[in-house]
Design a protein around this motif. Structure first.
Motif, PDB file in Angstrom:
ATOM      1  N   ALA A  16       0.689  -1.181  -0.003  1.00 31.25           N
ATOM      2  CA  ALA A  16      -0.600  -0.151  -0.071  1.00 31.25           C
ATOM      3  C   ALA A  16       0.793   1.666   0.242  1.00 31.25           C
ATOM      4  O   ALA A  16       2.094   1.540   0.625  1.00 31.25           O
ATOM      5  N   ARG A  17       0.430   2.674  -0.411  1.00 24.70           N
ATOM      6  CA  ARG A  17       1.197   3.230  -0.459  1.00 24.70           C
ATOM      7  C   ARG A  17       0.235   4.988  -0.047  1.00 24.70           C
ATOM      8  O   ARG A  17      -1.202   4.870  -0.213  1.00 24.70           O
ATOM      9  N   PRO A  18       0.839   5.533   0.199  1.00 24.72           N
ATOM     10  CA  PRO A  18       0.136   7.003   0.358  1.00 24.72           C
ATOM     11  C   PRO A  18      -1.083   7.815  -0.415  1.00 24.72           C
ATOM     12  O   PRO A  18      -0.752   7.580  -1.286  1.00 24.72           O
ATOM     13  N   PRO A  19      -1.574   8.585   0.288  1.00 23.85           N
ATOM     14  CA  PRO A  19      -2.089   8.538  -1.067  1.00 23.85           C
ATOM     15  C   PRO A  19      -1.453   9.578  -1.856  1.00 23.85           C
ATOM     16  O   PRO A  19      -0.775  10.651  -1.014  1.00 23.85           O
ATOM     17  N   VAL A  20      -2.567  10.117  -2.832  1.00 24.97           N
ATOM     18  CA  VAL A  20      -1.577  11.414  -3.423  1.00 24.97           C
ATOM     19  C   VAL A  20      -2.016  12.668  -3.401  1.00 24.97           C
ATOM     20  O   VAL A  20      -3.399  12.450  -3.236  1.00 24.97           O
ATOM     21  N   ALA A  21      -1.103  14.026  -3.091  1.00 28.25           N
ATOM     22  CA  ALA A  21      -1.851  15.434  -3.207  1.00 28.25           C
ATOM     23  C   ALA A  21      -1.154  16.132  -3.958  1.00 28.25           C
ATOM     24  O   ALA A  21      -0.044  16.311  -4.281  1.00 28.25           O
ATOM     25  N   ASP A  22      -1.669  17.079  -4.258  1.00 29.20           N
ATOM     26  CA  ASP A  22      -0.926  18.068  -4.781  1.00 29.20           C
ATOM     27  C   ASP A  22       0.349  19.155  -4.274  1.00 29.20           C
ATOM     28  O   ASP A  22       0.172  18.421  -2.942  1.00 29.20           O
ATOM     29  N   ARG A  23       1.128  19.408  -4.593  1.00 23.99           N
ATOM     30  CA  ARG A  23       1.995  20.172  -3.873  1.00 23.99           C
ATOM     31  C   ARG A  23       2.241  20.728  -2.487  1.00 23.99           C
ATOM     32  O   ARG A  23       2.459  21.064  -1.573  1.00 23.99           O
ATOM     33  N   ALA A  24       0.765  21.559  -3.344  1.00 21.53           N
ATOM     34  CA  ALA A  24       0.159  22.764  -2.100  1.00 21.53           C
ATOM     35  C   ALA A  24      -0.410  22.381  -0.819  1.00 21.53           C
ATOM     36  O   ALA A  24       0.174  22.301   0.803  1.00 21.53           O
ATOM     37  N   VAL A  30       3.834  18.581   5.437  1.00 23.84           N
ATOM     38  CA  VAL A  30       5.236  18.443   5.691  1.00 23.84           C
ATOM     39  C   VAL A  30       4.723  19.857   6.701  1.00 23.84           C
ATOM     40  O   VAL A  30       5.663  20.023   8.127  1.00 23.84           O
ATOM     41  N   ALA A  31       3.971  21.200   6.883  1.00 28.02           N
ATOM     42  CA  ALA A  31       4.284  21.877   7.284  1.00 28.02           C
ATOM     43  C   ALA A  31       3.606  21.384   9.486  1.00 28.02           C
ATOM     44  O   ALA A  31       4.436  21.855   9.985  1.00 28.02           O
ATOM     45  N   ARG A  32       2.617  20.946   9.470  1.00 28.13           N
ATOM     46  CA  ARG A  32       2.023  21.067  10.684  1.00 28.13           C
ATOM     47  C   ARG A  32       2.951  19.580  11.611  1.00 28.13           C
ATOM     48  O   ARG A  32       2.874  20.344  12.008  1.00 28.13           O
ATOM     49  N   LEU A  33       3.441  18.653  10.620  1.00 31.63           N
ATOM     50  CA  LEU A  33       4.559  17.544  11.475  1.00 31.63           C
ATOM     51  C   LEU A  33       6.407  18.344  11.511  1.00 31.63           C
ATOM     52  O   LEU A  33       6.022  18.081  12.485  1.00 31.63           O
ATOM     53  N   ARG A  34       5.999  19.355  11.010  1.00 32.66           N
ATOM     54  CA  ARG A  34       7.592  20.556  11.008  1.00 32.66           C
ATOM     55  C   ARG A  34       7.634  20.348  12.022  1.00 32.66           C
ATOM     56  O   ARG A  34       8.508  20.598  13.435  1.00 32.66           O
ATOM     57  N   LEU A  35       6.829  21.835  13.165  1.00 29.47           N
ATOM     58  CA  LEU A  35       6.332  22.098  14.100  1.00 29.47           C
ATOM     59  C   LEU A  35       6.564  20.439  15.373  1.00 29.47           C
ATOM     60  O   LEU A  35       6.872  21.037  16.628  1.00 29.47           O
ATOM     61  N   ARG A  36       5.759  19.420  14.952  1.00 28.84           N
ATOM     62  CA  ARG A  36       6.174  18.868  16.040  1.00 28.84           C
ATOM     63  C   ARG A  36       8.272  18.626  15.989  1.00 28.84           C
ATOM     64  O   ARG A  36       8.421  17.980  16.893  1.00 28.84           O
ATOM     65  N   GLU A  37       8.265  18.113  14.859  1.00 25.51           N
ATOM     66  CA  GLU A  37       9.661  17.893  14.623  1.00 25.51           C
ATOM     67  C   GLU A  37      10.249  19.042  15.680  1.00 25.51           C
ATOM     68  O   GLU A  37      11.280  18.345  16.296  1.00 25.51           O
ATOM     69  N   LYS A  38      10.321  19.813  15.044  1.00 22.04           N
ATOM     70  CA  LYS A  38      10.626  20.578  16.245  1.00 22.04           C
ATOM     71  C   LYS A  38      10.351  20.809  17.635  1.00 22.04           C
ATOM     72  O   LYS A  38      11.419  21.139  17.678  1.00 22.04           O
ATOM     73  N   ALA A  39       9.630  20.412  17.709  1.00 28.03           N
ATOM     74  CA  ALA A  39       9.627  20.465  19.044  1.00 28.03           C
ATOM     75  C   ALA A  39      10.074  19.515  20.167  1.00 28.03           C
ATOM     76  O   ALA A  39      10.708  19.146  21.244  1.00 28.03           O
ATOM     77  N   HIS A  40      10.042  18.223  19.117  1.00 30.71           N
ATOM     78  CA  HIS A  40      10.193  17.036  19.758  1.00 30.71           C
ATOM     79  C   HIS A  40      12.793  17.537  19.567  1.00 30.71           C
ATOM     80  O   HIS A  40      12.800  16.688  20.733  1.00 30.71           O
ATOM     81  N   THR A  41      12.495  18.156  18.823  1.00 31.72           N
ATOM     82  CA  THR A  41      14.353  18.484  19.287  1.00 31.72           C
ATOM     83  C   THR A  41      14.545  19.366  20.022  1.00 31.72           C
ATOM     84  O   THR A  41      15.482  19.245  20.439  1.00 31.72           O
ATOM     85  N   ARG A  42      13.610  20.363  20.565  1.00 32.78           N
ATOM     86  CA  ARG A  42      14.388  20.961  21.487  1.00 32.78           C
ATOM     87  C   ARG A  42      13.933  20.270  22.951  1.00 32.78           C
ATOM     88  O   ARG A  42      14.758  20.496  23.870  1.00 32.78           O
ATOM     89  N   LEU A 199      17.131   6.698   9.019  1.00 29.40           N
ATOM     90  CA  LEU A 199      17.194   7.113   7.745  1.00 29.40           C
ATOM     91  C   LEU A 199      15.527   6.456   7.870  1.00 29.40           C
ATOM     92  O   LEU A 199      15.237   6.633   7.387  1.00 29.40           O
ATOM     93  N   MET A 200      15.602   5.158   8.048  1.00 22.61           N
ATOM     94  CA  MET A 200      14.833   4.707   7.911  1.00 22.61           C
ATOM     95  C   MET A 200      13.186   5.344   8.109  1.00 22.61           C
ATOM     96  O   MET A 200      11.757   5.369   7.656  1.00 22.61           O
ATOM     97  N   ASP A 201      13.722   5.886   9.652  1.00 24.96           N
ATOM     98  CA  ASP A 201      12.466   6.338  10.681  1.00 24.96           C
ATOM     99  C   ASP A 201      11.456   7.597   9.000  1.00 24.96           C
ATOM    100  O   ASP A 201      10.785   8.315   9.837  1.00 24.96           O
ATOM    101  N   LEU A 202      12.275   8.320   8.392  1.00 23.75           N
ATOM    102  CA  LEU A 202      12.580   9.470   7.614  1.00 23.75           C
ATOM    103  C   LEU A 202      11.322   8.869   6.477  1.00 23.75           C
ATOM    104  O   LEU A 202      10.807  10.029   5.944  1.00 23.75           O
ATOM    105  N   THR A 203      11.108   7.477   6.305  1.00 24.11           N
ATOM    106  CA  THR A 203      11.033   6.933   4.932  1.00 24.11           C
ATOM    107  C   THR A 203       9.228   6.482   4.855  1.00 24.11           C
ATOM    108  O   THR A 203       9.132   6.291   5.965  1.00 24.11           O
ATOM    109  N   VAL A 204       8.805   6.579   3.827  1.00 17.42           N
ATOM    110  CA  VAL A 204       7.516   5.735   4.016  1.00 17.42           C
ATOM    111  C   VAL A 204       7.146   5.212   4.307  1.00 17.42           C
ATOM    112  O   VAL A 204       6.253   4.749   5.686  1.00 17.42           O
ATOM    113  N   TYR A 205       7.327   3.897   5.201  1.00 17.31           N
ATOM    114  CA  TYR A 205       7.491   2.458   4.943  1.00 17.31           C
ATOM    115  C   TYR A 205       8.114   2.774   6.370  1.00 17.31           C
ATOM    116  O   TYR A 205       8.185   1.198   7.019  1.00 17.31           O
ATOM    117  N   GLY A 206       9.411   3.492   6.506  1.00 15.64           N
ATOM    118  CA  GLY A 206       9.713   3.206   8.198  1.00 15.64           C
ATOM    119  C   GLY A 206      10.774   2.153   8.483  1.00 15.64           C
ATOM    120  O   GLY A 206      11.382   1.694   7.524  1.00 15.64           O
TER     121      GLY A 206
END
Length: 255
Positions: A16-24, A30-42, A199-206
Motif C-alpha cells: 500500500a502507499r500514501p494518497p497522492v496530493a498536489d504540491r500545496a 509537512v509544515a504541520r509535522l515540522r512543528l512536532r519535529e521541532k518540538a521533539h528536537t527542543r 534514516l528508515m524513520d524518515l521514509t514512508v515505510y519506516g
C-alpha cells in the motif's frame, strides 16, 4: 490477513502507499509535522541539558579489563583523554558468530569515525562481556577498528546494579587518576549509536517492523523473526557482507 501478519504477505504484490496530493497540500502537511519535529528536537536538547546536570559516582579506576596486550585498567582505557564512552557488548560464550547478539552487532557496526569524538577529548571503546580472544576474533571478522576490551574480569563491579550480560552504554569522566560514572543507558537507549533506523524513520515505510504504528497494508519485514528484526537467514544482517567477502567467522582462539 491481519495488519501484523507479515508471514502471509504476498511478496509479489505491491505494498500500500500514501494518497497522492498536489504540491500545496503536501507542503502544508509537512509544515504541520515540522512543528512536532521541532518540538521533539527542543525536548531532546532539554533532556541533554538535564543529562549534563546529573551527579556522578566514583568508580574504582583500577578495575581490570583485558586488552590486546593482556590486563589493563579502566583508567588505561581512557587513552589519556578526559572522557570515555564504553559500549558493553553482549556475548554468548562458546557460540558461533551467527549466534552472537544481532543488536550489539547492528549498533557497533555503525561506529566508524572516532576523530570527532577525539577532538572533544572523548575516547570510545567496546567493553565486550565475553572472553577477549574469542570476541576479538569476532571484531576482526566484522572489520571493526575501535578499541576492544574484555570486561569479564570486572563485569559485576563495572555494571553494579544493572543487568550483566545486557547491552549498555556507560559514560565516564576522568580527573587525574580517579574515574567517575556520569551516565548510562540500555536496551533502546543504545539506538543513539544508530543511523540506519534514523534514516528508515524518515521514509514512508519506516523500519517495517511489527511493533510500528503504520497504516494497513504497509510492508513488514518478511525474513526476520519479530523478536530479532536485525537478523536475516539466521545471522545478524551485517555479517552477510563479510561472509560474501570470504572472511572467516571461526571464533575459535588460535585457529
Amino acid at each position: 490477513m491481519t495488519e501484523h501478519d507479515s508471514s502471509t504477505q504476498d511478496p509479489d504484490r505491491a505494498p500500500a502507499r500514501p494518497p497522492v496530493a498536489d504540491r500545496a497540500a503536501f507542503e502544508a502537511e509537512v509544515a504541520r509535522l515540522r512543528l512536532r519535529e521541532k518540538a521533539h528536537t527542543r525536548e531532546g536538547d532539554a533532556i541533554a541539558a538535564a543529562r549534563r546536570r546529573l551527579p556522578m559516582v566514583e568508580v574504582d579506576a583500577t578495575l581490570e579489563l583485558t586488552g590486546p596486550d593482556g590486563p589493563v585498567t579502566l583508567l588505561d582505557a581512557f587513552e589519556g583523554r578526559r572522557q570515555l564512552i564504553a559500549y558493553y557488548f553482549m556475548w554468548h560464550d562458546g557460540h558461533e558468530a551467527a549466534d552472537q547478539c544481532e543488536g550489539c552487532t547492528w549498533v557497533t557496526n555503525q561506529v566508524r569515525e572516532l576523530g570527532f569524538l577525539h577532538s572533544r577529548d572523548i575516547t570510545y571503546a567496546v567493553f565486550c562481556q565475553g572472553p577477549y580472544e574469542e570476541s576479538r576474533r569476532y571484531r576482526d571478522f566484522m572489520g571493526w577498528e575501535m578499541p576492544w576490551y574484555s570486561a569479564l574480569p570486572s563485569n559485576d563491579e563495572l555494571l553494579t546494579g544493572r543487568q550483566v550480560g545486557s547491552m549498555h552504554i556507560v559514560c565516564y569522566l576522568r580527573e587525574g587518576d580517579r574515574v567517575y560514572e556520569t551516565y548510562w543507558t540500555t536496551l533502546r537507549g543504545v539506538e543513539v549509536m544508530d543511523y540506519d533506523y534514523a534514516l528508515m524513520d524518515l521514509t514512508v515505510y519506516g523500519r517495517q517492523e511489527l511493533w510500528e504504528d503504520s497504516p494497513s497494508g504497509w510492508p513488514r519485514t518478511m525474513d526476520a523473526p519479530p523478536e530479532h528484526p536485525m537478523r536475516t537467514n539466521g545471522r545478524p544482517i551485517p555479517q552477510w557482507s563479510r561472509i560474501e567477502e570470504g572472511r572467516s567467522d571461526d571464533l575459535t582462539p588460535g585457529s
